[in-house]
Design an enzyme around this catalytic site. Structure first.
Site, PDB file in Angstrom:
ATOM      1  N   SER A 147     -18.969 -32.840   8.245  1.00  0.00           N
ATOM      2  CA  SER A 147     -20.268 -33.523   8.226  1.00  0.00           C
ATOM      3  C   SER A 147     -20.364 -34.412   9.451  1.00  0.00           C
ATOM      4  O   SER A 147     -19.354 -34.922   9.950  1.00  0.00           O
ATOM      5  CB  SER A 147     -20.418 -34.382   6.966  1.00  0.00           C
ATOM      6  OG  SER A 147     -21.596 -35.171   7.037  1.00  0.00           O
ATOM      7  N   TYR A 160     -17.137 -40.887   1.466  1.00  0.00           N
ATOM      8  CA  TYR A 160     -17.684 -39.635   1.987  1.00  0.00           C
ATOM      9  C   TYR A 160     -17.336 -39.467   3.463  1.00  0.00           C
ATOM     10  O   TYR A 160     -16.866 -38.401   3.887  1.00  0.00           O
ATOM     11  CB  TYR A 160     -19.197 -39.605   1.786  1.00  0.00           C
ATOM     12  CG  TYR A 160     -19.819 -38.286   2.187  1.00  0.00           C
ATOM     13  CD1 TYR A 160     -19.628 -37.149   1.401  1.00  0.00           C
ATOM     14  CD2 TYR A 160     -20.592 -38.168   3.338  1.00  0.00           C
ATOM     15  CE1 TYR A 160     -20.192 -35.930   1.760  1.00  0.00           C
ATOM     16  CE2 TYR A 160     -21.157 -36.955   3.704  1.00  0.00           C
ATOM     17  CZ  TYR A 160     -20.948 -35.841   2.910  1.00  0.00           C
ATOM     18  OH  TYR A 160     -21.497 -34.627   3.283  1.00  0.00           O
TER      19      TYR A 160
END
Length: 265
Positions: A147, A160
């Protein structure tokens, strides 16, 4: 008469919605035979029923943090023939704050799902893929979904960001480890993609990309064996700029950035 091309066999985790479902649809349209992993049986069943050649695909209903079940699914799919692409796509995202003790369990769940399950997804395929290459099969691919959030730590999303940064570094290490075996390792780093995960974001998401467009471009990058690909490309430019910012400048710019809501009480 020329022989018909051999259908690709593709194994995808987190396949019931979002990026995983978009990748499944795009690969199925190319004639691939799929092994699809997710927790939600109903959504998996609906997805497979909508795909071309639906009876050829396999579904595996499990949680990717159950490593024994994941290995069994991998072995079952391998028993059906050589596997060309494995995509460790399963992932979760929640806002987290270290100061809240209740968030520790959320940190653990995010890391277990996003990072450790990526390792557990790839592990059962490596020996078989090595044998495939030695037998003359075209170079297979292991694909990790990182990501842009893994490029720099985002406030309020420490778990995350850390998990995706770890996926990026892990895939880089694995790529070098497997270089001499003919197995490609591809890292795809999505920016903002229109999925159920981003539907809950209350803040502006620059360069938001439709999931089906992401899937087509990701599959093209996988096919050519790109080592690292940011999608959409505009977020790749942003990511490089963020990486080059001095810490003091980055800290000042992102001190009041919008944050994802916490899931723990």
């Amino acid at each position: 008469m020329a022989a018909a091309p051999i259908a690709q066999r593709v194994f995808i985790t987190g396949a019931s919605s979002g990026l995983g479902a978009a990748l499944a649809r795009a690969y199925a349209q190319q004639g691939a035979i799929l092994g699809l992993v997710a927790r939600r049986r109903e959504l998996l069943g609906e997805l497979v029923a909508s795909l071309p050649n639906s009876v050829a695909h396999q579904i595996y209903v499990l949680d990717v943090t159950d490593h024994a079940a994941l290995r069994a699914a991998a072995q079952h799919f391998l028993a059906g023939g050589a596997v060309d692409v494995v995509i460790a796509n399963a992932g979760i995202s929640h806002g987290t704050l270290t100061e809240h003790g209740a968030d520790l369990a959320v940190f653990q769940r995010i890391v277990d799902t996003n990072l450790i399950a990526t390792v557990a997804t790839f592990a059962p395929f490596i020996a078989a893929m090595t044998a495939q290459v030695q037998g003359g099969r075209a170079a297979p691919r292991l694909v990790g979904i990182g990501s842009v959030a893994g490029i720099r730590g985002l406030p309020g999303a420490g778990a995350y960001s850390a998990s995706k940064a770890a996926v990026i570094s892990y895939c880089e290490a694995l790529r070098v480890e497997l270089r001499g075996r003919g197995i490609g390792v591809v890292t795809i780093a999505p920016g903002y993609i229109a999925t159920p995960m981003t539907d809950h974001n209350s803040y502006r998401m620059p360069f938001l990309m439709p999931a089906d467009s992401f899937a087509r471009k990701a599959i093209a990058a996988i096919a050519v064996g790109s080592s690292y690909c940011v999608l959409p490309w505009q977020m790749g430019v942003v990511a490089k700029m963020l990486r080059l910012l001095p810490d003091a400048v980055y800290d000042r710019l992102f001190a009041h950035a919008p944050r994802k809501a916490r899931s723990a009480p």
